[in-house]
Design a protein around this motif. Structure first.
Motif, PDB file in Angstrom:
ATOM      1  N   THR A 146       2.743  23.608  -4.026  1.00  0.00           N
ATOM      2  CA  THR A 146       2.894  22.228  -3.324  1.00  0.00           C
ATOM      3  C   THR A 146       2.051  22.145  -2.088  1.00  0.00           C
ATOM      4  O   THR A 146       1.283  21.161  -1.919  1.00  0.00           O
ATOM      5  N   GLY A 147       1.922  23.409  -1.269  1.00  0.00           N
ATOM      6  CA  GLY A 147       0.730  23.594  -0.417  1.00  0.00           C
ATOM      7  C   GLY A 147      -0.587  23.027  -0.647  1.00  0.00           C
ATOM      8  O   GLY A 147      -1.424  22.554   0.007  1.00  0.00           O
ATOM      9  N   ALA A 148      -1.065  23.797  -1.841  1.00  0.00           N
ATOM     10  CA  ALA A 148      -2.334  23.470  -2.135  1.00  0.00           C
ATOM     11  C   ALA A 148      -2.296  21.737  -2.737  1.00  0.00           C
ATOM     12  O   ALA A 148      -3.586  21.217  -2.385  1.00  0.00           O
ATOM     13  N   TRP A 149      -1.435  21.396  -2.885  1.00  0.00           N
ATOM     14  CA  TRP A 149      -1.520  19.959  -3.442  1.00  0.00           C
ATOM     15  C   TRP A 149      -1.777  19.060  -2.355  1.00  0.00           C
ATOM     16  O   TRP A 149      -2.504  18.055  -1.970  1.00  0.00           O
ATOM     17  N   LEU A 150      -0.833  19.452  -1.197  1.00  0.00           N
ATOM     18  CA  LEU A 150      -0.817  18.670   0.153  1.00  0.00           C
ATOM     19  C   LEU A 150      -2.493  18.787   0.639  1.00  0.00           C
ATOM     20  O   LEU A 150      -2.953  17.917   1.123  1.00  0.00           O
ATOM     21  N   ARG A 151      -2.964  20.228   0.757  1.00  0.00           N
ATOM     22  CA  ARG A 151      -4.045  20.394   1.168  1.00  0.00           C
ATOM     23  C   ARG A 151      -5.235  19.365   0.717  1.00  0.00           C
ATOM     24  O   ARG A 151      -6.209  18.754   1.277  1.00  0.00           O
ATOM     25  N   GLY A 152      -5.077  19.427  -0.772  1.00  0.00           N
ATOM     26  CA  GLY A 152      -6.117  18.446  -1.617  1.00  0.00           C
ATOM     27  C   GLY A 152      -6.079  17.014  -0.872  1.00  0.00           C
ATOM     28  O   GLY A 152      -7.062  16.373  -0.894  1.00  0.00           O
ATOM     29  N   ARG A 153      -4.792  16.673  -0.872  1.00  0.00           N
ATOM     30  CA  ARG A 153      -4.461  15.067  -0.383  1.00  0.00           C
ATOM     31  C   ARG A 153      -4.979  15.105   0.987  1.00  0.00           C
ATOM     32  O   ARG A 153      -5.752  13.920   1.472  1.00  0.00           O
ATOM     33  N   PHE A 154      -4.695  15.827   1.840  1.00  0.00           N
ATOM     34  CA  PHE A 154      -5.218  15.851   3.599  1.00  0.00           C
ATOM     35  C   PHE A 154      -6.737  15.505   3.460  1.00  0.00           C
ATOM     36  O   PHE A 154      -7.249  15.090   4.167  1.00  0.00           O
ATOM     37  N   PHE A 194       0.761  -1.346   0.071  1.00  0.00           N
ATOM     38  CA  PHE A 194       0.028  -0.256  -0.062  1.00  0.00           C
ATOM     39  C   PHE A 194       0.811   1.039  -0.055  1.00  0.00           C
ATOM     40  O   PHE A 194       0.622   2.189  -0.602  1.00  0.00           O
ATOM     41  N   PHE A 195       1.923   1.474   0.819  1.00  0.00           N
ATOM     42  CA  PHE A 195       2.853   2.566   0.777  1.00  0.00           C
ATOM     43  C   PHE A 195       3.517   2.443  -0.518  1.00  0.00           C
ATOM     44  O   PHE A 195       3.880   3.684  -0.964  1.00  0.00           O
ATOM     45  N   LEU A 196       3.887   1.206  -0.925  1.00  0.00           N
ATOM     46  CA  LEU A 196       4.663   1.531  -2.245  1.00  0.00           C
ATOM     47  C   LEU A 196       3.933   2.240  -3.370  1.00  0.00           C
ATOM     48  O   LEU A 196       4.374   3.066  -4.103  1.00  0.00           O
ATOM     49  N   VAL A 197       2.714   1.803  -3.678  1.00  0.00           N
ATOM     50  CA  VAL A 197       1.870   2.049  -4.460  1.00  0.00           C
ATOM     51  C   VAL A 197       1.198   3.595  -4.279  1.00  0.00           C
ATOM     52  O   VAL A 197       1.112   4.354  -4.975  1.00  0.00           O
ATOM     53  N   GLY A 198       1.193   3.708  -2.807  1.00  0.00           N
ATOM     54  CA  GLY A 198       1.268   5.196  -2.472  1.00  0.00           C
ATOM     55  C   GLY A 198       2.148   6.299  -2.838  1.00  0.00           C
ATOM     56  O   GLY A 198       1.799   7.373  -3.370  1.00  0.00           O
ATOM     57  N   GLY A 199       3.469   5.801  -2.791  1.00  0.00           N
ATOM     58  CA  GLY A 199       4.475   6.667  -3.182  1.00  0.00           C
ATOM     59  C   GLY A 199       4.581   6.754  -4.765  1.00  0.00           C
ATOM     60  O   GLY A 199       4.798   7.861  -5.185  1.00  0.00           O
ATOM     61  N   TYR A 200       4.108   5.652  -5.383  1.00  0.00           N
ATOM     62  CA  TYR A 200       4.181   5.817  -6.677  1.00  0.00           C
ATOM     63  C   TYR A 200       2.992   6.675  -7.374  1.00  0.00           C
ATOM     64  O   TYR A 200       3.432   7.722  -8.085  1.00  0.00           O
ATOM     65  N   ALA A 201       1.890   6.677  -6.757  1.00  0.00           N
ATOM     66  CA  ALA A 201       0.916   7.405  -7.290  1.00  0.00           C
ATOM     67  C   ALA A 201       0.835   8.859  -6.725  1.00  0.00           C
ATOM     68  O   ALA A 201       0.837   9.733  -7.479  1.00  0.00           O
ATOM     69  N   SER A 202       1.687   9.182  -5.633  1.00  0.00           N
ATOM     70  CA  SER A 202       1.848  10.606  -5.151  1.00  0.00           C
ATOM     71  C   SER A 202       2.745  11.181  -6.228  1.00  0.00           C
ATOM     72  O   SER A 202       2.674  12.562  -6.147  1.00  0.00           O
ATOM     73  N   VAL A 203       3.732  10.694  -6.410  1.00  0.00           N
ATOM     74  CA  VAL A 203       4.754  11.349  -7.270  1.00  0.00           C
ATOM     75  C   VAL A 203       4.259  11.784  -8.508  1.00  0.00           C
ATOM     76  O   VAL A 203       4.638  12.795  -9.117  1.00  0.00           O
ATOM     77  N   VAL A 251       1.438  12.098   7.070  1.00  0.00           N
ATOM     78  CA  VAL A 251       2.991  12.360   7.338  1.00  0.00           C
ATOM     79  C   VAL A 251       4.010  12.071   5.986  1.00  0.00           C
ATOM     80  O   VAL A 251       4.822  13.184   5.706  1.00  0.00           O
ATOM     81  N   VAL A 252       3.986  10.859   5.831  1.00  0.00           N
ATOM     82  CA  VAL A 252       4.899  10.521   4.599  1.00  0.00           C
ATOM     83  C   VAL A 252       4.427  11.328   3.379  1.00  0.00           C
ATOM     84  O   VAL A 252       5.212  11.690   2.526  1.00  0.00           O
ATOM     85  N   THR A 253       3.097  11.422   3.151  1.00  0.00           N
ATOM     86  CA  THR A 253       2.833  12.257   2.015  1.00  0.00           C
ATOM     87  C   THR A 253       3.276  13.624   2.096  1.00  0.00           C
ATOM     88  O   THR A 253       3.691  14.079   1.029  1.00  0.00           O
ATOM     89  N   ALA A 254       3.290  14.191   3.193  1.00  0.00           N
ATOM     90  CA  ALA A 254       3.854  15.653   3.305  1.00  0.00           C
ATOM     91  C   ALA A 254       5.254  15.632   3.078  1.00  0.00           C
ATOM     92  O   ALA A 254       5.828  16.517   2.703  1.00  0.00           O
ATOM     93  N   LEU A 255       5.994  14.315   3.123  1.00  0.00           N
ATOM     94  CA  LEU A 255       7.303  14.223   2.744  1.00  0.00           C
ATOM     95  C   LEU A 255       7.764  14.057   1.225  1.00  0.00           C
ATOM     96  O   LEU A 255       8.748  13.990   0.926  1.00  0.00           O
ATOM     97  N   THR A 256       6.619  14.061   0.395  1.00  0.00           N
ATOM     98  CA  THR A 256       6.863  13.656  -0.947  1.00  0.00           C
ATOM     99  C   THR A 256       7.970  14.438  -1.652  1.00  0.00           C
ATOM    100  O   THR A 256       8.713  13.932  -2.478  1.00  0.00           O
ATOM    101  N   PRO A 257       7.789  15.769  -1.504  1.00  0.00           N
ATOM    102  CA  PRO A 257       8.976  16.435  -2.223  1.00  0.00           C
ATOM    103  C   PRO A 257      10.354  16.184  -2.059  1.00  0.00           C
ATOM    104  O   PRO A 257      11.267  16.170  -2.498  1.00  0.00           O
ATOM    105  N   TYR A 258      10.582  15.716  -0.771  1.00  0.00           N
ATOM    106  CA  TYR A 258      11.935  15.333  -0.202  1.00  0.00           C
ATOM    107  C   TYR A 258      12.395  13.986  -0.990  1.00  0.00           C
ATOM    108  O   TYR A 258      13.453  13.859  -1.050  1.00  0.00           O
TER     109      TYR A 258
END
Length: 390
Positions: free
Chosen positions: A86-94, A67-76, A144-151
């Motif tokens: 990036t802030g607007a993108w994160l707010r939408g995901r949250f 689940f986290f694997l495909v989550g990272g793939y889809a998030s990127v 939390v891990v979604t918020a770290l996507t840019p890094y």
């Protein structure tokens, strides 16, 4: 569904997400049970306490790594397609993840007093609260891990799949402190240090996969290396065999994640990457693609409400008495057979609940600020109740 699916849609990744999603209710329904006290109250129990031979089932049903694997793939991919900041993108995901969580906890907060007035014991309501809240920890970690996507994207571009290696080392170090020769002098809070790197590991692999920095050779290395590490940890270092918590056990692999969880996630991730093309060909068939679409459209509903579906059968059953596979103690093979017969019932109940609960996944366009605030207060109050603070 077939006509409305874009040609560029990655069906294999959607299929993997659906598989991981369905493993969550299946695992909780099969590896979670109840006992009934003399006053008719339900208490949580696990068949793994009496049937440790069931532990290998948790290796298959524990698919949070996928689940986290495909989550990272889809998030990127989503991150690169964003049109705003990036802030607007994160707010939408949250918002997409937070609405269903508020919905289920607010509904249970409203339902608990009438259920108590109707004769449901308080201990049953507390058991139900624990089960409802239990899967929702995942949402907090995922945010939390979604918020770290840019890094994660930057790390993947520099190091490829190896960007996940420091996370593996970090968990290994904490495990050594917790279980090694100095364990007696290490404070218990050190275990919490594994929460973020433990679940970020597979997400980082997914980001690197989405950035096309992991090929078939890397996938093979993950599969073989993860499998070997898993075997060594079990056989040589005597890690608990179960991937989920067992009541009364001195050690657990899941809360927080141990190195064994990361080894399994690595092997699962490698296998998923290697099977991607074959899975995509299978899901090109409309009959197989349609259920994948349905599951993905109801992802958060399934996650948030599957325990409610089981409780919808178990709570009425507790008034009847000992119902095999439902309210009887999970202490033998007969219980497993009976519980397997209950799984389709739970699934039907979940479908019925999802028909109404699905609306919580949609934007709350018509909700006033007062209603949103009330939902937040109800959810917070129910969390306090579930944690035993009230």
């Amino acid at each position: 569904m077939e006509r409305r699916t874009p040609a560029h849609r990655d069906r294999a990744v959607d299929g993997l997400r659906a598989l991981a999603l369905l493993a969550v209710p299946t695992g909780h329904w099969l590896l979670g049970g109840f006992t009934l006290d003399s006053d008719g109250g339900l208490h949580n129990a696990s068949p793994l306490s009496a049937l440790p031979a069931l532990a290998p089932a948790s290796w298959v049903l524990q698919m949070l790594g996928i689940f986290f694997l495909v989550g990272g793939y889809a998030s990127v991919l989503s991150y690169h397609r964003r049109e705003g900041s990036t802030g607007a993108w994160l707010r939408g995901r949250f918002a997409r993840l937070g609405r269903p969580v508020l919905g289920v906890t607010a509904v249970w907060a409203l339902a608990a007093p009438p259920l108590y007035a109707a004769g449901v014991p308080e201990v049953t309501l507390r058991t139900a609260a624990t089960l409802v809240i239990q899967p929702l920890w995942f949402v907090g970690v995922y945010l939390v891990v979604t918020a770290l996507t840019p890094y994660c994207v930057r790390a993947a571009r520099r190091l490829g799949g190896w960007a996940a290696a420091p996370l593996l080392v970090s968990v290994a170090v904490v495990d050594f402190l917790r279980y090694g020769p100095f364990a007696g002098s290490v404070p218990g809070w050190v275990a919490v240090l594994n929460v973020l790197p433990g679940w970020l590991f597979a997400y980082q692999l997914g980001v690197a996969w989405g950035e096309r920095r992991i090929g078939r050779r890397g996938a093979g290395l993950l599969l073989v290396g993860g499998g070997l590490l898993f075997a060594v940890l079990l056989v040589v270092f005597h890690y608990p065999a179960s991937m989920v918590g067992v009541p009364g056990a001195a050690r657990t692999n899941s809360h927080p994640p141990s190195l064994l969880v990361l080894a399994l996630a690595a092997a699962q991730s490698g296998a998923a990457m290697l099977l991607r093309d074959r899975l995509a060909r299978l899901l090109a068939r409309p009959a197989l693609w349609a259920p994948v679409v349905v599951v993905n459209l109801c992802a958060m509903t399934i996650l948030c409400w599957h325990q409610t579906a089981m409780l919808a059968a178990a709570v009425p059953g507790s008034f009847v008495g000992g119902v095999a596979g439902l309210t009887t103690a999970p202490d033998g093979q007969a219980w497993v057979v009976a519980r397997l017969a209950w799984l389709p019932v739970f699934a039907v109940l979940l479908v019925g609940i999802a028909r109404y609960a699905r609306r919580f996944e949609e934007p709350w366009a018509g909700a006033t600020a007062a209603r949103r605030a009330a939902a937040g207060l109800l959810a917070a109050g129910y969390a306090v109740f579930a944690l035993g603070l009230a």
